[in-house]
Design an enzyme around this catalytic site. Structure first.
Site, PDB file in Angstrom:
ATOM      1  N   GLU A  56       0.806  -1.224   0.000  1.00  0.00           N
ATOM      2  CA  GLU A  56       0.000   0.000   0.000  1.00  0.00           C
ATOM      3  C   GLU A  56       0.841   1.276   0.000  1.00  0.00           C
ATOM      4  O   GLU A  56       0.595   2.170  -0.829  1.00  0.00           O
ATOM      5  CB  GLU A  56      -0.973   0.001   1.188  1.00  0.00           C
ATOM      6  CG  GLU A  56      -2.005  -1.118   1.144  1.00  0.00           C
ATOM      7  CD  GLU A  56      -1.591  -2.354   1.911  1.00  0.00           C
ATOM      8  OE1 GLU A  56      -2.471  -2.999   2.515  1.00  0.00           O
ATOM      9  OE2 GLU A  56      -0.373  -2.675   1.910  1.00  0.00           O
ATOM     10  N   CYS A  88      -0.630   0.082   7.505  1.00  0.00           N
ATOM     11  CA  CYS A  88      -1.018   0.477   6.153  1.00  0.00           C
ATOM     12  C   CYS A  88      -2.380   1.164   6.148  1.00  0.00           C
ATOM     13  O   CYS A  88      -2.652   2.002   5.281  1.00  0.00           O
ATOM     14  CB  CYS A  88      -1.031  -0.735   5.233  1.00  0.00           C
ATOM     15  SG  CYS A  88       0.608  -1.412   4.909  1.00  0.00           S
ATOM     16  N   THR A 200      16.068 -40.130  -1.981  1.00  0.00           N
ATOM     17  CA  THR A 200      16.236 -39.319  -3.182  1.00  0.00           C
ATOM     18  C   THR A 200      17.519 -38.515  -3.118  1.00  0.00           C
ATOM     19  O   THR A 200      18.246 -38.377  -4.108  1.00  0.00           O
ATOM     20  CB  THR A 200      15.028 -38.379  -3.352  1.00  0.00           C
ATOM     21  OG1 THR A 200      13.858 -39.167  -3.574  1.00  0.00           O
ATOM     22  CG2 THR A 200      15.220 -37.428  -4.517  1.00  0.00           C
TER      23      THR A 200
END
Length: 428
Positions: A56, A88, A200
């Site tokens: 903003e 804001c 993995t």
């Protein structure tokens, strides 16, 4: 809501802006904001890399005096609390905007509804829930961490035509083409962390970084589920740990019965016995019978008899001593070792959220994927399907298009080069 015919168009632009810094705003959400005067955008803002400044004030600064009497469109309710930056909501009030349109109300208890009340108390017209579904999708990671105390979990799988995700003993093999692989690289750049299992990590020796030129600095935190701290010191992950963070999730202690509370889907990969260690190491051999050249895991135990280590020391005692030495070696190389049950997502995910991780990409290993699916902690599924087949020795996918859980919505199917992508999502 008294939205004008142009409101949706301007909110779409705010949502597009909010997506620009996904994975780069730390614990803050990546918010988009546009300021519109007389049907023309006069200010744009996106939450800055690192989380500040917010969207903003940036949009208002660009608009300058043109913000007075204008409409601000913002994807998330403006903050109302004093943190490292002023609220804001105060910035919007001071700018003189006459109307604020919001897509999603902030679930943060410091904000929820307060930002809206501050604006209305100042005489500003506030309208909410414009394109709320799209807005929530763009803010999914932040909303999940705020409401569920865990990261938003994305499961990505590349599947062959015969339903395989790889071939035993061959490490990484190409299932999808360059267009799909480039798309996954972009996904990594938009995600806070990427996770694989130790199987993995050892078999493939992946780096798990972003390889798009110019976006290398957006590589996610790399997370490895590694209960026995077997990640080799010579692996790419360890060797790059000082450049891109690596978190190894280990088990604090190994006892004779420590497997009893583990999910059945992960048990075969983690038993600290000689036979299974040999089997795991054999999995990184190539089809000609020689080694693949990839780093081998540190051997947890040497010379043990069934149930006992050499010299009468129990497996648990030997393992715990070696866990400590491995921890020290990994940490000396720049790896963060976190002790949290690696195969219980209900413990692991909040631990990652406490480190500011709002989005997690699960990318490696059938057992790891099945673990998160069975535990119900996957929020988005991406199934890429390539045109080729794997055949004998293939590793079967843990999930197919025909067995997606019923609470997932099929977002759509599209072509990605020579491959197809099916995307599924749970409601945020």
């Amino acid at each position: 809501m008294s939205a004008s015919s142009d409101d949706a168009q301007f909110m779409q632009e705010a949502i597009r802006l909010g997506l620009l810094h996904l994975g780069q705003t730390s614990t803050n959400p990546s918010v988009g904001c546009v300021v519109v005067r007389d049907g023309r955008i006069v200010g744009r803002g996106t939450t800055a890399v690192g989380g500040r400044p917010h969207a903003e004030p940036q949009a208002l600064a660009e608009a300058g005096e043109l913000a007075r009497g204008a409409t601000a469109y913002v994807t998330l309710e403006p903050c109302s609390h004093h943190g490292k930056t002023p609220p804001c909501a105060d910035a919007l009030i001071a700018s003189g905007v006459s109307r604020v349109v919001i897509s999603v109300t902030d679930p943060d208890e410091r904000v929820s509804g307060r930002g809206i009340s501050m604006l209305r108390d100042a005489g500003i017209t506030v309208e909410t829930r414009l394109l709320e579904e799209e807005g929530r999708h763009s803010l999914a990671a932040y909303l999940t961490r705020q409401t569920k105390n865990r990261p938003y979990v994305i499961l990505k799988l590349a599947i062959s035509q015969d339903g395989m995700i790889g071939r035993m003993g061959e490490g990484q093999i190409a299932i999808t083409g360059p267009a799909a692989r480039a798309e996954v690289q972009q996904l990594r750049a938009e995600t806070d962390a990427i996770l694989v299992g130790i199987g993995t990590a050892v078999a493939d020796d992946p780096e798990l970084t972003v390889r798009i030129p110019g976006l290398e600095g957006r590589s996610p935190v790399r997370v490895v589920l590694d209960p026995l701290l077997e990640l080799p010191l010579t692996s790419k992950l360890v060797r790059t740990a000082r450049q891109v963070p690596v978190i190894v999730v280990g088990r604090e202690e190994v006892s004779e019965a420590w497997e009893q509370d583990l999910p059945p889907s992960v048990l075969p990969d983690i038993s600290p016995t000689r036979g299974e260690i040999d089997s795991r190491q054999a999995s990184v051999q190539n089809v000609e019978g020689g080694t693949s050249g990839r780093p081998q895991p540190i051997s947890p135990l040497v010379g043990e008899m069934p149930g006992r280590a050499e010299g009468g020391i129990s497996i648990a005692d030997a393992s715990n001593n070696q866990l400590e030495s491995r921890r020290q070696a990994l940490e000396s190389a720049g790896v963060e070792v976190v002790y949290c049950h690696p195969y219980h997502p209900e413990q692991l995910l909040p631990a990652l959220a406490s480190r500011g991780i709002s989005s997690l990409l699960v990318e490696g290993g059938a057992k790891t994927a099945r673990l998160f699916l069975e535990a119900g902690y996957v929020d988005r599924i991406l199934l890429y399907q390539g045109p080729g087949t794997i055949g004998q020795g293939g590793i079967e996918t843990p999930i197919r298009k025909t067995d997606i859980p019923s609470d997932f919505k099929h977002v759509g199917t599209r072509r990605v080069g020579d491959d197809s992508l099916d995307e599924y999502e749970r409601e945020v």
